[in-house]
Scaffold this motif. Structure first.
Motif, mmCIF file in Angstrom:
data_model
loop_
_atom_site.group_PDB
_atom_site.id
_atom_site.type_symbol
_atom_site.label_atom_id
_atom_site.label_comp_id
_atom_site.label_asym_id
_atom_site.label_seq_id
_atom_site.Cartn_x
_atom_site.Cartn_y
_atom_site.Cartn_z
ATOM 1 N N UNK A 18 -0.862 3.728 13.771
ATOM 2 C CA UNK A 18 -2.157 3.044 13.787
ATOM 3 C C UNK A 18 -2.685 2.767 12.387
ATOM 4 N N UNK A 19 -2.204 3.495 11.376
ATOM 5 C CA UNK A 19 -2.661 3.262 9.997
ATOM 6 C C UNK A 19 -1.940 2.075 9.350
ATOM 7 N N UNK A 20 -0.940 1.509 10.031
ATOM 8 C CA UNK A 20 -0.096 0.461 9.450
ATOM 9 C C UNK A 20 -0.444 -0.888 10.057
ATOM 10 N N UNK A 21 -0.690 -1.866 9.175
ATOM 11 C CA UNK A 21 -0.939 -3.233 9.646
ATOM 12 C C UNK A 21 0.353 -4.018 9.745
ATOM 13 N N UNK A 22 1.269 -3.829 8.790
ATOM 14 C CA UNK A 22 2.547 -4.545 8.796
ATOM 15 C C UNK A 22 3.539 -3.752 7.953
ATOM 16 N N UNK A 23 4.815 -3.914 8.245
ATOM 17 C CA UNK A 23 5.874 -3.242 7.483
ATOM 18 C C UNK A 23 7.126 -4.094 7.539
ATOM 19 N N UNK A 24 7.866 -4.123 6.449
ATOM 20 C CA UNK A 24 9.094 -4.903 6.346
ATOM 21 C C UNK A 24 10.181 -4.036 5.721
ATOM 22 N N UNK B 111 0.821 -1.215 0.000
ATOM 23 C CA UNK B 111 0.000 0.000 0.000
ATOM 24 C C UNK B 111 0.852 1.261 0.000
ATOM 25 N N UNK B 112 2.058 1.176 0.554
ATOM 26 C CA UNK B 112 2.964 2.327 0.567
ATOM 27 C C UNK B 112 4.388 1.811 0.560
ATOM 28 N N UNK B 113 5.279 2.621 0.002
ATOM 29 C CA UNK B 113 6.697 2.273 -0.068
ATOM 30 C C UNK B 113 7.497 3.487 0.380
ATOM 31 N N UNK C 189 -6.774 -2.266 8.134
ATOM 32 C CA UNK C 189 -8.086 -2.490 7.538
ATOM 33 C C UNK C 189 -8.840 -1.171 7.399
ATOM 34 N N UNK C 190 -9.318 -0.876 6.181
ATOM 35 C CA UNK C 190 -10.127 0.302 5.934
ATOM 36 C C UNK C 190 -9.350 1.592 5.754
ATOM 37 N N UNK C 191 -8.024 1.554 5.818
ATOM 38 C CA UNK C 191 -7.203 2.766 5.664
ATOM 39 C C UNK C 191 -6.782 2.904 4.203
ATOM 40 N N UNK C 192 -7.053 4.053 3.614
ATOM 41 C CA UNK C 192 -6.715 4.302 2.214
ATOM 42 C C UNK C 192 -5.198 4.436 2.063
ATOM 43 N N UNK C 193 -4.643 4.060 0.887
ATOM 44 C CA UNK C 193 -3.197 4.176 0.670
ATOM 45 C C UNK C 193 -2.666 5.592 0.913
ATOM 46 N N UNK C 194 -3.450 6.619 0.539
ATOM 47 C CA UNK C 194 -2.984 7.994 0.737
ATOM 48 C C UNK C 194 -2.786 8.301 2.223
ATOM 49 N N UNK C 195 -3.685 7.757 3.059
ATOM 50 C CA UNK C 195 -3.568 8.006 4.496
ATOM 51 C C UNK C 195 -2.352 7.304 5.083
ATOM 52 N N UNK C 196 -2.114 6.074 4.661
ATOM 53 C CA UNK C 196 -0.954 5.370 5.212
ATOM 54 C C UNK C 196 0.337 6.002 4.697
ATOM 55 N N UNK C 197 0.319 6.507 3.472
ATOM 56 C CA UNK C 197 1.490 7.212 2.963
ATOM 57 C C UNK C 197 1.793 8.431 3.827
ATOM 58 N N UNK C 198 0.754 9.218 4.137
ATOM 59 C CA UNK C 198 0.939 10.414 4.961
ATOM 60 C C UNK C 198 1.438 10.045 6.350
ATOM 61 N N UNK C 199 0.918 8.944 6.892
ATOM 62 C CA UNK C 199 1.324 8.531 8.235
ATOM 63 C C UNK C 199 2.790 8.124 8.257
ATOM 64 N N UNK C 200 3.212 7.343 7.270
ATOM 65 C CA UNK C 200 4.609 6.898 7.203
ATOM 66 C C UNK C 200 5.533 8.085 6.966
ATOM 67 N N UNK C 201 5.117 9.013 6.105
ATOM 68 C CA UNK C 201 5.926 10.199 5.843
ATOM 69 C C UNK C 201 6.090 11.024 7.115
ATOM 70 N N UNK C 202 5.038 11.089 7.922
ATOM 71 C CA UNK C 202 5.139 11.818 9.178
ATOM 72 C C UNK C 202 6.105 11.174 10.147
#
Length: 880
Positions: free
Chosen positions: A80-86, A56-58, A209-222
């Motif tokens: 909280x917007x992230x389910x898993x990350x590697x 969903x995000x890189x 679950x239910x989080x749009x890619x744009x939101x998870x991108x913003x969260x990771x960028x933050x």
């Protein structure tokens, strides 16, 4: 009017054969280009989106190249917007083949794979999970012959060798680095141990679950801030597709350019055909005017003919183009060298035929035909009704350009030539690159426009000049020269069509040969020897990780008769203690020395200031970039001291260089070298290097050149025999790299030459068409010549000489323009261009003009020889 148009087409169907062929070839070229490019784009996009769909995000490491700190991965996972990350560890390692030799000329990409989120699942088998496991790129496995379950060895950080079991194969798809160098994947901890890398080059994220890619991108960028570039999976996929699609678009753009040239040449053939037919049918047109046909109806009738011929021919061309493109796709999947031209993934191409490509091909063929016929159609409207009372065999409307029209053509030609010279000079004065090449190409187009305007006068002049040597061919030769001079515009159209194709092929040959010669020259500077001997795994550690070649290796090589020169290379780090330049003392500097080499002779380099040969005891050279960083100029002096402690490969210290006992040498800048020619830093005389590092006994690398007259196989065998006795030594062949480079250019040249040959084929069709129409126009002339005693064989020879004259004039003019602008385009493409004219290739092409001209004359000459003498009275056989 439609019935009359159809009747005219049926009556004169033979005259439209060459025109139809030209239209079909042009439409086929356009369609094939579009289908092939669509197929490339679809393949690359599918690969990229396939990987992007799994995330969903890189997050990628920042532009500076600094990795994402390992501690930040935990912070990303806690969002909280992230389910898993590697996180992906990325570095380099030397992959060994089954014989224990390095696979490839550069270390392979080494990275971690697997985890909760991954873009690269195993194509076969499974990803590694234990410390003794690895997965190989499919290309690497194929190159080395490895299969799942085999044991593979890699040399990683600080030269440590690791033995692992292959658990799977990974298709890296669009990763250009993996495609170029090969790749091996490990479990995360193993990847870190092999590469010595800190942090992560990439973090793949799956949204909650239910989080749009744009939101998870913003969260990771933050979370990561400025230390990373973050994008959604779709954005990442588009980026990878664009990166890979550059090759597809570049090739596609070039193909479309060639297709446009083919259409232009076809338009000349079509224009010539309809101009002659309109003139030949002037009595027919005048009769229609007498019967009440208006100018608009006459114009519409000619255009309607063009539409019918263009639509039918373009439709056939589109079908042929689709078939050719599908064949090209299948060929691209089967030919290994195709990936060098079109990029990775070409072996899995599938044909993609889009409706837009078919419609564009059809539309281009019809539009080009209508555009080419507008002027002949306008001339047809100027036919007076009283012309029906005159002899149908009116003079050629294009014959004998005289007076003001001729002067106007020469003025236009001169203006175009002047504009061409100005535009070309502007392109050559600009910074070398794509923009400068485009400007030079514009100058070439203006030059062809100048030739196009002056072509009738040029044909007349050449025909007069050729009359003297053609007398040696007897009556056919004299008549051929007179015929070309009487109808210069008709002949000029065929000349221009062939000159365009000849100019493009010649220009590309000269430009590619010059670029190849320039890069070979630069490669010879960068790789001045046939072979390089390096410690195994060199380049995977730090600038100086203590690895050296075995002592005495240079002496062993010199004992071999096939070996000519052996240059020892030594590198280290030093510090500027003091000096006269601005900014000296700004940190550590790299120093290089070449015992056994004559600088400026055995090792050459461009020198913006000074001469490399002036380097000697007390005098050094400095690379341009380092000189700018340190503020050094020619004549400045500096004092160097050894930096830190020299490490010995066997462990311990090579000598104590603590602050109280560091050797120091004072040096003057004797030369500034181009950055691309010698390694960055300072180049010292061997004696000065030895003063700084008195305990250095081993070399960092060796450069080996074969003895004069020694065969390449002998040199290779001698080097490999010496190296085989030392398992810790790897051999790199610059000769092999140059050969591979040359083969790549040969492949590209063959691809483009094959495409350009379509334009030449259309031009040859144009010559045959011109001669065929000439036969139609000159039936009475030929019949009179036969009545006066000219034999059928002499008549055939006359037309063959005419065709030969056109072929030689067209190819010579095209070759001259192509050579001129090929050199200009090459100079605009790269700085310090080494001009190269492949004389043998161009001569072969010019020599091919003779059989081409004779081949084009076969059918028209046979038709002319069959004209009966009764055609003098207009009662002969039909005109076909």
């Amino acid at each position: 009017m439609l019935r009359i148009t159809l009747a005219g087409l049926l009556l004169h169907k033979g005259r439209f054969a060459a025109t139809a062929l030209a239209i079909a070839l042009g439409a086929a070229f356009i369609t094939a280009t579009l289908v092939f490019t669509d197929s490339l784009d679809a393949r690359f996009a599918a690969q990229a989106e396939g990987g992007a769909d799994r995330v969903d995000a890189v997050a990628l490491s920042a532009e500076s190249g600094e990795p994402i700190p390992a501690s930040r991965l935990a912070a990303v996972r806690e969002a909280e917007q992230v389910a898993a990350a590697t996180g992906t560890v990325r570095g380099r390692a030397v992959l060994l083949d089954r014989d224990g030799d390095a696979l490839g000329r550069a270390p392979a990409l080494a990275l971690s794979a697997g985890g909760a989120v991954t873009r690269l699942p195993a194509a076969e088998g499974r990803l590694p999970t234990a410390s003794g496991e690895a997965a190989l790129a499919t290309t690497s496995a194929e190159a080395a012959g490895y299969r799942i379950g085999d044991t593979v060895s890699v040399v990683g950080h600080r030269g440590a060798e690791h033995t692992l079991t292959v658990t799977g194969l990974v298709d890296f798809g669009l990763d250009a680095e993996a495609a170029r160098r090969g790749a091996v994947a490990f479990a995360p901890q193993t990847a870190r141990r092999v590469t010595g890398a800190d942090g992560y080059a990439e973090i793949a994220v799956r949204a909650a679950e239910g989080v749009a890619p744009e939101r998870v991108r913003a969260a990771v960028a933050g979370v990561l801030g400025d230390g990373a570039r973050v994008m959604t999976g779709a954005e990442f996929g588009r980026m990878k597709a664009e990166e890979a699609g550059v090759q597809a678009r570049t090739v596609g753009t070039a193909l479309l350019l060639f297709a446009a040239v083919a259409l232009f040449v076809a338009a000349l053939v079509i224009n010539n055909t309809f101009a002659v037919l309109v003139n030949r049918r002037s009595a027919e047109t005048a009769l229609l005017r007498c019967l009440g046909a208006g100018r608009g109806q006459v114009f519409a009738g000619v255009v309607a003919e063009a539409l019918v011929v263009g639509a039918a021919s373009a439709a056939l061309g589109v079908l042929a183009g689709v078939g050719a493109a599908i064949g090209a796709v299948r060929l691209g999947a089967a030919v290994p060298q195709a990936a060098a031209v079109f990029g990775p993934g070409v072996d899995a191409l599938s044909p993609v035929v889009q409706p837009e490509s078919v419609l564009l091909g059809l539309g281009a063929g019809v539009a080009m035909t209508v555009a080419a016929v507008l002027r002949p159609a306008y001339l047809a409207t100027r036919t007076a009704p009283l012309a029906a009372l005159r002899d149908a065999a009116a003079p050629d409307a294009g014959a004998g350009v005289r007076g003001r029209a001729q002067r106007l053509r020469l003025v236009v030609s001169g203006g175009s030539a002047a504009a061409s010279a100005a535009v070309t000079a502007l392109g050559l004065a600009a910074e070398p690159g794509a923009a400068a090449m485009a400007v030079v190409a514009g100058g070439g187009g203006l030059a062809f426009a100048a030739v196009l305007a002056a072509a009738p006068a040029l044909v007349s002049a050449v025909s007069r000049a050729a009359a003297v040597p053609l007398r040696g061919l007897g009556v056919p030769g004299r008549l051929a020269a007179q015929s070309a001079r009487r109808s210069p515009r008709r002949t000029a159209n065929a000349v221009i069509a062939l000159a365009v194709g000849a100019g493009l092929i010649t220009g590309y040959s000269v430009a590619s040969a010059s670029v190849q010669a320039t890069l070979a020259h630069l490669m010879a500077r960068e790789l001045p020897a046939d072979y390089s001997l390096l410690p195994l795994g060199a380049g995977t550690g730090t600038a100086d990780d203590g690895r050296r070649l075995p002592g005495g290796l240079a002496a062993e090589l010199r004992e071999r008769p096939a070996v000519g020169k052996v240059i020892r290379v030594r590198r280290a780090e030093a510090r500027i203690a003091s000096g006269t330049g601005e900014g000296v003392g700004a940190g550590a500097v790299r120093v290089n020395a070449y015992p056994g080499a004559r600088l400026g002779a055995d090792l050459a380099a461009g020198t913006p200031q000074g001469e490399l040969g002036d380097v000697g005891p007390g005098r050094m050279s400095v690379s341009k970039g380092e000189a700018e960083r340190l503020g050094l100029r020619l004549g400045d002096t500096v004092s160097l001291t050894a930096e830190g402690v020299e490490r010995d490969p066997a462990g311990g210290h090579a000598g104590d260089t603590a602050a109280g006992s560091r050797p120091e040498v004072r040096l003057r800048v004797a030369a500034v070298t181009a950055d691309a020619d010698l390694p960055a830093g300072l180049t010292l005389a061997p004696a000065d290097f030895a003063k700084l590092f008195p305990d250095r006994e081993r070399d960092d690398s060796l450069l080996v050149t074969g003895a004069e007259g020694a065969a390449a196989a002998q040199v290779r065998a001698a080097v490999e025999e010496v190296a085989s006795a030392h398992p810790e030594v790897q051999v790199s062949s610059a000769a092999g790299q140059r050969d591979q480079f040359g083969r790549l250019f040969d492949v590209i040249f063959l691809v483009v030459a094959a495409l350009l040959s379509v334009a030449v084929v259309i031009a040859v069709v144009g010559i045959a068409n011109t001669l065929a129409l000439s036969v139609v126009e000159r039936r009475r002339e030929f019949a009179l010549l036969r009545a006066l005693g000219l034999t059928a064989g002499q008549l055939r020879r006359m037309l063959a000489v005419e065709s030969l004259l056109v072929a030689l004039l067209g190819t010579t003019a095209g070759a001259a323009l192509g050579t001129t602008f090929g050199l200009a385009a090459a100079a605009a493409a790269m700085p310090d261009m080494v001009p190269e004219v492949p004389a043998a290739r161009i001569a072969l092409f010019l020599a091919a003009a003779i059989p081409v001209g004779l081949l084009a004359a076969l059918a028209p000459a046979r038709s002319a020889a069959s004209i009966p003498i009764s055609s003098l009275t207009g009662q002969g056989a039909g005109e076909g």
